[in-house]
Motif scaffolding. Structure first.
Motif, short mmCIF file in Angstrom:
data_model
loop_
_atom_site.label_atom_id
_atom_site.label_comp_id
_atom_site.label_asym_id
_atom_site.label_seq_id
_atom_site.Cartn_x
_atom_site.Cartn_y
_atom_site.Cartn_z
N THR A 137 5.64 -8.57 -3.29
CA THR A 137 6.10 -7.39 -4.01
C THR A 137 6.38 -6.28 -3.01
OG1 THR A 137 3.93 -6.34 -4.31
CG2 THR A 137 4.56 -8.06 -5.89
N ARG A 151 4.75 -3.64 -2.74
CA ARG A 151 3.48 -3.06 -2.28
C ARG A 151 2.72 -3.98 -1.35
NH1 ARG A 151 -0.09 -1.63 -7.04
NH2 ARG A 151 0.61 -3.69 -7.76
N GLU A 162 0.54 -10.10 -3.95
CA GLU A 162 -0.21 -10.02 -5.19
C GLU A 162 -0.55 -11.42 -5.69
OE1 GLU A 162 1.75 -7.68 -8.13
OE2 GLU A 162 1.48 -5.78 -7.02
N THR A 177 -4.45 -7.36 -4.94
CA THR A 177 -3.28 -6.94 -4.17
C THR A 177 -3.70 -6.70 -2.73
OG1 THR A 177 -2.27 -5.88 -6.10
CG2 THR A 177 -1.45 -5.23 -3.93
#
Length: 345
Positions: free
Chosen positions: A321, A323, A326, A335
């Protein structure tokens, strides 16, 4: 046993033992709670006007209700119990034909039947095929044979009469249902026939055993010897199947050690507090867990390196992702943000 003792001879020690055993059982794992209460109600129904019987059932029911409520509040495992839509969703999943027990976690009727009964019978067949092909050791075959002979001796000595198997079948179905009943409140059951998650199925397994015995009684009702032979055959197949399954679990630690030994030279300089993601490692060896999630990867790597690091394993549940990485397991999401503390081996 304690409840039977109290019901048959009225010994107060039996009631005390039943109460203590129920408390310890529910403190350890709440899945037997419906069975314990249900057994007491049925067992003591003929004595329902006896004050001692009323006391035992009331005390057991109060104890178990209090223990379950405490666990719901203290552990948080039941989740937000005041959400009606959650139970509506659970009711749909209970009967949904689209439910897949391999990837989902909820109570489902078809999954319960498939895992408890069909896969049990299929496993016995697999064990017999492997026996003919010579996959079992001599020791495993001897152990299974001894278990089968003991089963035959015990059943033939019992002199089973021609009584109808219907009451036992009905009791088995009731025990099967009660063994799953906890998960109407805590909808997080995983149906795993041979993996670690099958610990949630042990209460219902009592009902499965009763159903199978009732079926054998029905098929072998003409002869007590035929009944004993059938039980011995089931014991033989089941013992072989367990020997087959345990081999995977016995071999898994050696696979873990090989992975850690291969990884250690490459990650020995990773700073404490970093996160190491294992890639290219199958999480399982048959039904046995090798490296599955953050709790086993992080612990194993910390022990191997002598300092605390975090870890996880790449699987189809993991995704890239914006970020970071995940992943989730048993609906427990994690995460791992991109940065200098994130490593992939």
């Amino acid at each position: 046993h304690a409840q039977l003792t109290f019901a048959r001879i009225g010994n107060p020690t039996g009631a005390i033992a039943a109460f203590a055993a129920a408390a310890l059982s529910i403190a350890a794992y709440e899945i037997f709670a419906p069975l314990i209460v249900g057994f007491a109600l049925v067992l003591l129904w003929p004595q329902r006007r006896d004050r001692r019987a009323i006391f035992l059932v009331t005390a057991l029911g109060t104890l178990i209700l209090a223990a379950v409520l405490y666990k719901v509040i203290a552990s948080g495992r039941a989740g937000p119990i005041a959400e009606p839509e959650r139970y509506l969703q659970g009711a749909y999943r209970l009967v949904s034909p689209a439910y897949d027990w391999r990837v989902d976690s909820s109570l489902n009727l078809s999954a319960a039947v498939e895992v408890h009964l069909w896969l049990t019978f299929k496993g016995w067949g697999t064990a017999l095929v492997d026996l003919v092909s010579g996959k079992f050791s001599f020791a495993a075959v001897i152990a299974a044979s001894v278990i089968a002979l003991l089963g035959y001796w015990r059943m033939s000595a019992a002199r089973v009469g021609p009584a109808s198997p219907l009451p036992l079948l009905l009791l088995g179905v009731a025990a099967f249902a009660l063994g799953h009943a906890t998960f109407l409140l805590v909808p997080s059951i995983l149906f795993s026939p041979t993996g670690m998650a099958n610990r949630v199925l042990v209460a219902a397994a009592i009902g499965v055993a009763m159903i199978i015995v009732a079926a054998i009684r029905l098929l072998a009702r003409w002869s007590s010897n035929a009944f004993a032979v059938a039980v011995a055959f089931v014991a033989f197949c089941a013992a072989l199947r367990m020997a087959e399954i345990q081999a995977y679990w016995a071999e898994a630690p050696a696979i873990q050690r090989r992975i850690l030994a291969a990884a250690e030279p490459s990650i020995r300089s990773v700073p404490a507090g970093s996160t190491v993601i294992l890639d290219g490692v199958c999480p399982y060896h048959g039904p046995a867990v090798v490296f599955e999630a953050y709790w086993d990867v992080g612990g194993a790597l910390s022990l191997a390196l002598g300092r605390e690091v975090n870890g996880d394993a790449v699987s189809p549940r993991m995704s890239l992702t914006d970020r970071g990485l995940e992943t989730s397991i048993y609906r427990d999401a994690a995460t791992y943000p991109y940065g200098p503390a994130l490593y992939v081996y």
